[in-house]
Design an enzyme around this catalytic site. Structure first.
Site, mmCIF file in Angstrom:
data_model
loop_
_atom_site.group_PDB
_atom_site.id
_atom_site.type_symbol
_atom_site.label_atom_id
_atom_site.label_comp_id
_atom_site.label_asym_id
_atom_site.label_seq_id
_atom_site.Cartn_x
_atom_site.Cartn_y
_atom_site.Cartn_z
ATOM 1 C CE1 TYR A 87 -4.669 1.798 -5.747
ATOM 2 C CE2 TYR A 87 -3.357 3.792 -5.594
ATOM 3 C CZ TYR A 87 -3.527 2.445 -5.332
ATOM 4 O OH TYR A 87 -2.550 1.752 -4.667
ATOM 5 C CB CYS B 32 -0.924 -0.007 1.220
ATOM 6 S SG CYS B 32 -1.872 1.523 1.406
#
Length: 321
Positions: free
Chosen positions: A186, A52
């Site tokens: 994203y 992440c």
């Protein structure tokens, strides 16, 4: 497993198919105010997943500032568990249990904090060891708390990643980096319409071109000192060729097509706080084996070659104008 762990991720899209990331739920700041989280050594456990980018930057800053001895660390598996709702698991630990929190899944800490929690359990997550509850998952501000509020615990000679005279400029650049770079990939990868995808990709590469030009004139984003902004940009660059370029179709150019950005990324990677916390294998496994619906056969790519990150960067030797 409770049905309250997460709302359907479909709710994170608007009517035009654009990805709208969920807001952070636990945002109480660290500080000395009456309602702030107390700054106290060995009281908190930072939970992260090496895959992440939001969590990675909190680990880089923790390392740069020497906070490892006062904030403990729990690490999650890059492969999400096969559960009804999206979650993270401690399957890297013996018996699949975090040795300090004694939980199997990150969601357990979130639900212990709020039994009615409806969002995705996210990293980084700071857990108060006195209660076992999540007290902060505010990835946007967490590194700044490490840098400012935790200063009394910084190691001798720690860099000033958020110098007062640059804070307004750093905040302004960080906002751009978040919307157009960090979250920009994203927006492209999770887009549900051609228009949303096109908009995200074009915006991303325009900003990459702008950053390439900026780094022609200075070693780092703010001259010759590493700042908060460099940490934020690095975590996206480290994942770009290995995950975002192919997995998220952000593919007009690769990182290596930008001479300054590519050398800059290798320059940062050569610093232990950056390089030693960058787990390319975990990143590749997460994005290609459990993050992408476009890879139903679970085929793990062989490349790119990680040793390319060890090539000389020469950013420390060149002159900047």
């Amino acid at each position: 497993m409770s049905s309250n762990i997460m709302e359907n991720k479909e709710k994170e899209f608007n009517k035009d198919g654009k990805f709208i990331r969920q807001k952070n739920r636990f945002t109480t700041p660290f500080g000395k105010g009456e309602n702030d989280l107390p700054v106290e050594a060995n009281r908190y456990r930072l939970i992260w997943a090496p895959v992440c980018p939001w969590a990675h930057r909190s680990i880089i800053v923790r390392s740069l500032l020497g906070l490892e001895d006062v904030i403990s660390l729990g690490t999650l598996d890059p492969i999400r568990p096969n559960t009804e709702k999206t979650d993270w698991a401690f399957t890297l630990d013996p018996e699949n249990v975090d040795p300090v929190l004694l939980i199997h899944y990150l969601s357990e800490a979130y639900l212990r904090t709020d039994p009615d929690y409806q969002g995705r359990p996210t990293v980084p997550a700071v857990v108060d060891l006195k209660t076992g509850k999540v007290v902060n998952n505010d990835y946007f501000n967490l590194t700044r708390y490490w840098e400012v509020e935790w200063k009394e615990f910084h190691k001798e000679g720690a860099p000033d990643l958020y110098p007062e005279e640059l804070r307004d400029q750093i905040d302004e650049l960080n906002d751009i980096l978040f919307h157009e770079i960090n979250n920009g990939v994203y927006k492209a990868g999770f887009a549900k319409s051609q228009e949303a995808y096109n908009d995200a990709v074009i915006t991303f590469f325009k900003r990459m071109d702008w950053l390439e030009e900026r780094l022609e004139h200075s070693r780092y984003l703010f001259g010759d000192q590493i700042t908060e902004s460099d940490v934020r940009l690095y975590v996206t660059l480290a994942r770009f060729d290995i995950a975002y370029f192919n997995g998220f179709r952000v593919n007009l150019k690769m990182l290596k097509d930008y001479p300054n950005l590519w050398a800059y990324a290798r320059d940062l990677y050569s610093i232990p706080a950056f390089g030693q916390t960058t787990n390319f294998d975990a990143i590749k496994k997460h994005y290609h084996l459990c993050c992408l619906a476009t890879n139903p056969k679970k085929i793990l790519p062989l490349g790119p070659e990680e040793n390319l990150w060890l090539l000389p960067h020469n950013r420390d030797k060149r002159e900047y104008k």
